[in-house]
Scaffold this motif. Structure first.
Motif, mmCIF file in Angstrom:
data_model
loop_
_atom_site.group_PDB
_atom_site.id
_atom_site.type_symbol
_atom_site.label_atom_id
_atom_site.label_comp_id
_atom_site.label_asym_id
_atom_site.label_seq_id
_atom_site.Cartn_x
_atom_site.Cartn_y
_atom_site.Cartn_z
ATOM 1 N N GLU A 90 21.382 45.121 -7.700
ATOM 2 C CA GLU A 90 22.593 44.452 -8.179
ATOM 3 C C GLU A 90 22.245 43.328 -9.162
ATOM 4 O OE1 GLU A 90 24.598 43.562 -4.511
ATOM 5 O OE2 GLU A 90 25.323 45.640 -4.360
ATOM 6 N N ILE A 91 21.153 42.608 -8.859
ATOM 7 C CA ILE A 91 20.717 41.548 -9.785
ATOM 8 C C ILE A 91 20.249 42.163 -11.109
ATOM 9 C CG2 ILE A 91 19.073 39.659 -10.137
ATOM 10 C CD1 ILE A 91 19.134 39.264 -7.064
ATOM 11 N N PHE A 92 19.550 43.300 -10.999
ATOM 12 C CA PHE A 92 19.100 43.986 -12.211
ATOM 13 C C PHE A 92 20.302 44.376 -13.086
ATOM 14 C CE2 PHE A 92 17.807 47.705 -14.671
ATOM 15 C CZ PHE A 92 16.630 47.248 -15.249
ATOM 16 N N MET A 93 21.341 44.925 -12.444
ATOM 17 C CA MET A 93 22.557 45.315 -13.180
ATOM 18 C C MET A 93 23.194 44.087 -13.845
ATOM 19 S SD MET A 93 22.933 48.625 -12.669
ATOM 20 C CE MET A 93 22.524 49.925 -11.504
ATOM 21 N N ILE A 96 21.275 43.226 -16.904
ATOM 22 C CA ILE A 96 21.548 44.175 -17.986
ATOM 23 C C ILE A 96 22.922 43.894 -18.623
ATOM 24 C CG2 ILE A 96 21.963 46.634 -18.490
ATOM 25 C CD1 ILE A 96 19.007 45.993 -18.110
ATOM 26 N N ARG A 97 23.857 43.400 -17.794
ATOM 27 C CA ARG A 97 25.175 43.040 -18.340
ATOM 28 C C ARG A 97 25.154 41.663 -19.004
ATOM 29 N NH1 ARG A 97 27.216 45.015 -13.184
ATOM 30 N NH2 ARG A 97 27.456 42.863 -12.529
ATOM 31 N N GLY A 98 23.981 40.994 -18.929
ATOM 32 C CA GLY A 98 23.869 39.671 -19.528
ATOM 33 C C GLY A 98 24.498 38.579 -18.690
ATOM 34 N N GLU A 99 24.651 38.824 -17.370
ATOM 35 C CA GLU A 99 25.345 37.876 -16.498
ATOM 36 C C GLU A 99 24.436 37.171 -15.494
ATOM 37 O OE1 GLU A 99 28.223 40.387 -14.653
ATOM 38 O OE2 GLU A 99 29.404 40.654 -16.488
ATOM 39 N N ALA A 100 23.158 37.500 -15.473
ATOM 40 C CA ALA A 100 22.262 36.909 -14.479
ATOM 41 C C ALA A 100 21.796 35.527 -14.916
ATOM 42 C CB ALA A 100 21.063 37.823 -14.248
ATOM 43 N N THR A 101 21.550 34.649 -13.936
ATOM 44 C CA THR A 101 21.002 33.329 -14.250
ATOM 45 C C THR A 101 19.495 33.466 -14.505
ATOM 46 O OG1 THR A 101 20.434 32.885 -11.945
ATOM 47 C CG2 THR A 101 22.651 32.254 -12.656
ATOM 48 N N ASP A 102 18.895 32.438 -15.105
ATOM 49 C CA ASP A 102 17.454 32.467 -15.368
ATOM 50 C C ASP A 102 16.668 32.637 -14.078
ATOM 51 O OD1 ASP A 102 17.751 32.281 -18.054
ATOM 52 O OD2 ASP A 102 17.392 30.111 -18.171
ATOM 53 N N GLU A 103 17.164 31.986 -13.014
ATOM 54 C CA GLU A 103 16.473 32.067 -11.730
ATOM 55 C C GLU A 103 16.504 33.506 -11.191
ATOM 56 O OE1 GLU A 103 18.049 29.402 -8.812
ATOM 57 O OE2 GLU A 103 16.597 30.074 -7.307
ATOM 58 N N GLU A 104 17.660 34.139 -11.312
ATOM 59 C CA GLU A 104 17.769 35.532 -10.863
ATOM 60 C C GLU A 104 16.830 36.432 -11.657
ATOM 61 O OE1 GLU A 104 22.305 35.996 -9.131
ATOM 62 O OE2 GLU A 104 22.047 35.879 -11.304
ATOM 63 N N ILE A 105 16.771 36.195 -12.964
ATOM 64 C CA ILE A 105 15.904 37.015 -13.814
ATOM 65 C C ILE A 105 14.433 36.802 -13.431
ATOM 66 C CG2 ILE A 105 15.123 37.378 -16.199
ATOM 67 C CD1 ILE A 105 18.055 36.827 -17.070
ATOM 68 N N ASP A 106 14.056 35.559 -13.128
ATOM 69 C CA ASP A 106 12.682 35.290 -12.688
ATOM 70 C C ASP A 106 12.335 36.078 -11.435
ATOM 71 O OD1 ASP A 106 12.019 33.642 -14.721
ATOM 72 O OD2 ASP A 106 12.312 31.768 -13.612
ATOM 73 N N ASN A 107 13.305 36.195 -10.520
ATOM 74 C CA ASN A 107 13.062 36.914 -9.273
ATOM 75 C C ASN A 107 12.873 38.410 -9.483
ATOM 76 O OD1 ASN A 107 13.152 34.631 -7.678
ATOM 77 N ND2 ASN A 107 15.354 34.786 -7.313
ATOM 78 N N SER A 112 12.151 42.024 -15.356
ATOM 79 C CA SER A 112 12.743 41.125 -16.349
ATOM 80 C C SER A 112 12.293 41.503 -17.764
ATOM 81 C CB SER A 112 12.392 39.665 -16.045
ATOM 82 O OG SER A 112 11.006 39.467 -16.169
ATOM 83 N N ALA A 113 11.262 42.338 -17.868
ATOM 84 C CA ALA A 113 10.830 42.829 -19.181
ATOM 85 C C ALA A 113 11.948 43.616 -19.863
ATOM 86 C CB ALA A 113 9.584 43.711 -19.041
ATOM 87 N N LEU A 114 12.928 44.046 -19.081
ATOM 88 C CA LEU A 114 14.021 44.855 -19.640
ATOM 89 C C LEU A 114 15.253 44.016 -19.983
ATOM 90 C CD1 LEU A 114 13.353 47.704 -17.151
ATOM 91 C CD2 LEU A 114 13.444 48.084 -19.602
ATOM 92 N N ARG A 115 15.122 42.693 -19.945
ATOM 93 C CA ARG A 115 16.295 41.839 -20.152
ATOM 94 C C ARG A 115 16.949 42.042 -21.526
ATOM 95 N NH1 ARG A 115 14.335 35.910 -19.365
ATOM 96 N NH2 ARG A 115 16.427 35.421 -20.068
ATOM 97 N N ASP A 116 16.140 42.347 -22.542
ATOM 98 C CA ASP A 116 16.694 42.521 -23.892
ATOM 99 C C ASP A 116 17.589 43.746 -24.029
ATOM 100 O OD1 ASP A 116 15.643 40.255 -24.902
ATOM 101 O OD2 ASP A 116 13.912 41.207 -25.872
#
Ligand code: ZN
Length: 140
Positions: A90-93, A96-107, A112-116
């Motif tokens: 769910e955090i990954f999704m 991908i929607r551009g809605e995660a916080t930096d902390e979530e992305i770090d986890n 997180s390599a797919l954030r772009d």
């Protein structure tokens, strides 16, 4: 923020030397995930011990993003409880929607390599294929 080259290296590495792209003959769950818009077609295989994902693998074909994402995902969810794995998805999704916080992305570690991908709508279905298939497999 780490630079783009670093992220590309992670994705390339998982394509050249995938750790979890192999058969898993004694899998408890086998589910196909297809992304027709790109031609990605994977078979996700999971072995469960109660509520814990004790092993996992995938086989199939697809673009670099779908294959790297599935390989990274398996490295993250093996050894985790089903609900933890679903939560990571769910955090990954969200990322991908551009809605995660930096902390979530770090986890999300390597995922997180797919954030772009959030800025590349045509590739979103490739990036989420493994996670979407995982969720379906665990929901059953
Ligand atoms: Zn693809």
């Amino acid at each position: 923020m780490a630079d783009r080259t670093f992220y590309n290296e992670i994705l390339t590495e998982h394509n050249i030397r995938p750790e979890f792209k192999h058969d898993l003959p004694d899998a408890d769950i086998v589910l196909e995930g297809v992304n027709p818009s790109c031609g990605d077609d994977i078979w996700l295989k999971l072995k469960l011990d109660g509520d814990t994902i004790c092993d996992g693998a995938f086989v199939g074909d697809g673009c670099a993003i779908s294959q790297a994402s599935a390989d990274i995902m398996l490295g993250m969810v093996i050894g985790k409880k089903k609900e933890e794995a679903i939560q990571m998805g769910e955090i990954f999704m969200k990322m991908i929607r551009g809605e995660a916080t930096d902390e979530e992305i770090d986890n999300l570690e390597e995922a997180s390599a797919l954030r772009d991908i959030a800025h590349m709508p045509a590739r979103v279905k490739c990036a989420v294929l493994g996670w979407r298939t995982l969720k379906e497999a665990l929901d059953e």
